[in-house]
Design a protein around this motif. Sequence first.
Motif, PDB file in Angstrom:
ATOM      1  N   UNK A 182     -13.298  40.343  66.219  1.00 10.83           N
ATOM      2  CA  UNK A 182     -14.556  40.860  66.749  1.00 10.83           C
ATOM      3  C   UNK A 182     -15.533  41.199  65.629  1.00 10.83           C
ATOM      4  N   UNK A 183     -15.019  41.532  64.441  1.00 10.41           N
ATOM      5  CA  UNK A 183     -15.913  41.731  63.302  1.00 10.41           C
ATOM      6  C   UNK A 183     -16.621  40.439  62.918  1.00 10.41           C
ATOM      7  N   UNK A 184     -15.882  39.325  62.941  1.00 13.91           N
ATOM      8  CA  UNK A 184     -16.479  38.017  62.647  1.00 13.91           C
ATOM      9  C   UNK A 184     -17.485  37.639  63.733  1.00 13.91           C
ATOM     10  N   UNK A 185     -17.074  37.796  64.989  1.00 13.12           N
ATOM     11  CA  UNK A 185     -17.945  37.418  66.103  1.00 13.12           C
ATOM     12  C   UNK A 185     -19.223  38.248  66.131  1.00 13.12           C
ATOM     13  N   UNK A 186     -19.106  39.532  65.755  1.00 16.69           N
ATOM     14  CA  UNK A 186     -20.274  40.413  65.744  1.00 16.69           C
ATOM     15  C   UNK A 186     -21.359  39.860  64.836  1.00 16.69           C
ATOM     16  N   UNK A 187     -20.951  39.390  63.644  1.00 21.12           N
ATOM     17  CA  UNK A 187     -21.924  38.879  62.686  1.00 21.12           C
ATOM     18  C   UNK A 187     -22.334  37.444  62.989  1.00 21.12           C
ATOM     19  N   UNK A 188     -21.357  36.609  63.248  1.00 26.84           N
ATOM     20  CA  UNK A 188     -21.657  35.191  63.393  1.00 26.84           C
ATOM     21  C   UNK A 188     -22.428  34.868  64.657  1.00 26.84           C
ATOM     22  N   UNK A 189     -22.311  35.688  65.691  1.00 23.66           N
ATOM     23  CA  UNK A 189     -23.141  35.451  66.883  1.00 23.66           C
ATOM     24  C   UNK A 189     -24.615  35.596  66.533  1.00 23.66           C
ATOM     25  N   UNK A 190     -24.895  36.477  65.602  1.00 22.10           N
ATOM     26  CA  UNK A 190     -26.279  36.661  65.134  1.00 22.10           C
ATOM     27  C   UNK A 190     -26.753  35.422  64.387  1.00 22.10           C
ATOM     28  N   UNK A 191     -25.995  34.978  63.388  1.00 20.12           N
ATOM     29  CA  UNK A 191     -26.388  33.799  62.627  1.00 20.12           C
ATOM     30  C   UNK A 191     -26.444  32.548  63.508  1.00 20.12           C
ATOM     31  N   UNK A 192     -25.479  32.422  64.423  1.00 20.01           N
ATOM     32  CA  UNK A 192     -25.389  31.219  65.251  1.00 20.01           C
ATOM     33  C   UNK A 192     -26.598  31.081  66.168  1.00 20.01           C
ATOM     34  N   UNK A 193     -26.907  32.132  66.931  1.00 16.38           N
ATOM     35  CA  UNK A 193     -28.023  32.035  67.872  1.00 16.38           C
ATOM     36  C   UNK A 193     -29.360  31.866  67.145  1.00 16.38           C
ATOM     37  N   UNK A 194     -29.473  32.463  65.948  1.00 21.13           N
ATOM     38  CA  UNK A 194     -30.721  32.345  65.188  1.00 21.13           C
ATOM     39  C   UNK A 194     -30.925  30.932  64.650  1.00 21.13           C
ATOM     40  N   UNK A 195     -29.866  30.107  64.693  1.00 17.93           N
ATOM     41  CA  UNK A 195     -30.003  28.697  64.319  1.00 17.93           C
ATOM     42  C   UNK A 195     -30.075  27.807  65.556  1.00 17.93           C
ATOM     43  N   UNK A 196     -29.311  28.119  66.589  1.00 19.68           N
ATOM     44  CA  UNK A 196     -29.398  27.340  67.830  1.00 19.68           C
ATOM     45  C   UNK A 196     -30.842  27.324  68.321  1.00 19.68           C
ATOM     46  N   UNK A 197     -31.468  28.506  68.328  1.00 14.87           N
ATOM     47  CA  UNK A 197     -32.921  28.600  68.519  1.00 14.87           C
ATOM     48  C   UNK A 197     -33.484  28.859  67.118  1.00 14.87           C
ATOM     49  N   UNK A 198     -34.011  27.830  66.440  1.00 15.17           N
ATOM     50  CA  UNK A 198     -34.280  27.926  64.996  1.00 15.17           C
ATOM     51  C   UNK A 198     -35.370  28.932  64.636  1.00 15.17           C
ATOM     52  N   UNK A 199     -34.958  30.202  64.566  1.00 13.16           N
ATOM     53  CA  UNK A 199     -35.885  31.271  64.191  1.00 13.16           C
ATOM     54  C   UNK A 199     -35.449  31.959  62.903  1.00 13.16           C
ATOM     55  N   UNK A 200     -34.242  31.673  62.414  1.00 15.09           N
ATOM     56  CA  UNK A 200     -33.790  32.285  61.170  1.00 15.09           C
ATOM     57  C   UNK A 200     -34.509  31.674  59.969  1.00 15.09           C
ATOM     58  N   UNK A 201     -34.620  30.355  59.963  1.00 17.72           N
ATOM     59  CA  UNK A 201     -35.302  29.646  58.888  1.00 17.72           C
ATOM     60  C   UNK A 201     -36.440  28.832  59.503  1.00 17.72           C
ATOM     61  N   UNK A 202     -37.580  29.455  59.741  1.00 19.51           N
ATOM     62  CA  UNK A 202     -38.682  28.794  60.444  1.00 19.51           C
ATOM     63  C   UNK A 202     -39.362  27.735  59.586  1.00 19.51           C
ATOM     64  N   UNK A 203     -40.134  26.911  60.252  1.00 19.61           N
ATOM     65  CA  UNK A 203     -40.945  25.918  59.541  1.00 19.61           C
ATOM     66  C   UNK A 203     -41.904  26.644  58.600  1.00 19.61           C
ATOM     67  N   UNK A 204     -42.155  26.105  57.400  1.00 13.87           N
ATOM     68  CA  UNK A 204     -43.040  26.792  56.446  1.00 13.87           C
ATOM     69  C   UNK A 204     -44.400  27.129  57.043  1.00 13.87           C
ATOM     70  N   UNK A 205     -44.905  28.275  56.657  1.00 14.94           N
ATOM     71  CA  UNK A 205     -46.233  28.690  57.103  1.00 14.94           C
ATOM     72  C   UNK A 205     -47.299  27.905  56.339  1.00 14.94           C
ATOM     73  N   UNK A 206     -48.541  28.019  56.770  1.00 14.81           N
ATOM     74  CA  UNK A 206     -49.643  27.346  56.067  1.00 14.81           C
ATOM     75  C   UNK A 206     -49.735  27.867  54.629  1.00 14.81           C
ATOM     76  N   UNK A 207     -49.527  29.169  54.456  1.00  9.55           N
ATOM     77  CA  UNK A 207     -49.566  29.741  53.108  1.00  9.55           C
ATOM     78  C   UNK A 207     -48.494  29.125  52.224  1.00  9.55           C
ATOM     79  N   UNK A 208     -47.295  28.967  52.770  1.00 11.01           N
ATOM     80  CA  UNK A 208     -46.198  28.393  51.989  1.00 11.01           C
ATOM     81  C   UNK A 208     -46.440  26.920  51.688  1.00 11.01           C
ATOM     82  N   UNK A 209     -47.073  26.218  52.615  1.00  8.07           N
ATOM     83  CA  UNK A 209     -47.402  24.810  52.374  1.00  8.07           C
ATOM     84  C   UNK A 209     -48.449  24.658  51.273  1.00  8.07           C
TER      85      UNK A 209
END
Length: 437
Positions: free
Chosen positions: A117-144
């Motif tokens: 459950x310690x693994x699942x607690x953390x990895x559910x966060x990382x997993x869903x943030x990639x399934x719906x790609x919001x953890x590493x978003x497309x570069x902003x205009x400033x970054x481009x």
Amino acid sequence: MSFTEIPAPSSGWKIYEKIAVRTALIYAVISTIPFTPEFYLQDFDAGFNVNSYAFRWLDVISQNKPWFFASQEGKNYTGWFITVLVCFAAGFIWNIIDKNRKNFESLYYWFYVAARYGIALRMSWFAWAKVFPVQMPFPTISQLNTNLGDFTPGKLYWLTTGVSPFFEVFAGVFELIATLLIIFRRTTTLGAIMMVSILLPIWFVNIGYDAGVELTSLHILSLSLLLLVRDGRRFWEILIEHKAVALTYIPKIVFPEQWKNTARLVLKGSFIALFIVYRGFGYGNLYASGKSFKLPLDNGLTETNGLYSVSEFKVNNQTIPSTPGDTTRWQNVVFEKFNSISIKIDKPFKINTKNSIRTTEYYANIGRYYYGYKADTINKIFTLSNRADTASKLILHYEHPDDKQFVLSGINERKDSIYVVLKKIEKKYPLEEKRKY
């Protein structure tokens, strides 16, 4: 060759195995349940809210770190190693105090529960943030519009991953499947094997790119490996010696009181509902709103986002020409779709790589000043707050005669009057054009 699981043996525990299982149990518990006062002093609801759906507190709960004997930065191997030594010492003392214990299977069972459950607690966060790609978003205009050399390797890795949402989603689905398998005892071994295959390259990527969170990946990797240690010899016999060997099966504990068995089912169901289903809904809602928790969530001024050149720049009514190396004149300005304005200025910058500001635009890059803004559309006033130094503010009156031009006037941080004319540049980005197909 057989992969049929068999119950774990109930006897024959060696002294080092007794100490090891106690050490592992202590480590798994303190890494899942926060014991540091600082953890409970956090603002659990700050920052993350989309369409009245708040889930910031879920993310905070998932970020407990056990290496509390030193700084909590992402590369604190000293603190982690000290924590392991303390757990070992506690396990050794526990073994002396509880030397008459006969049933070590129950201790291993509770380690098995805490680690899974310690693994699942953390990895559910990382997993869903990639399934719906919001953890590493497309570069902003400033970054481009930031020079390649102005990024740290870690920030560059995150941006290059963000330009490939297909890869990010694939990685997230793989992580989510492994997380779900680990939650259930009969599939824990398969889930742990998948988790090791995921986390080992992630750990090396964090080391190689100096991404700042390598200890978190090592921690989850170590818990996953601990779930497989007991079958280490059997894996050797299956994979190398090609023998038919059965893996260990950890049976659940059946309590004599029925209410305890019912409570266990309720807790497991609640964990899945909260950290898998509810969290998945939260990130799905965030993605559907066109947001990312790595960037500000408030919308910017309508239809103003884009890159602007600075055609005229005055300080105290004196025109400052565009000169390479000038540390006063703005070079260009970006209005993001969210409430950020970034300004390119040719002056020295101090790079910021503190983990506490990882969710902001200016983390791990230089070359631009980032301001959050509030727009008074009636009186035509911008109130700009520096993202790095919120005490630093600019009050600027603006005119927006057409979609291609902004005129700003007001007082800067040094109490000088400024007058700026911005003209929009219709710029195409190959990365963004590729994204459309």
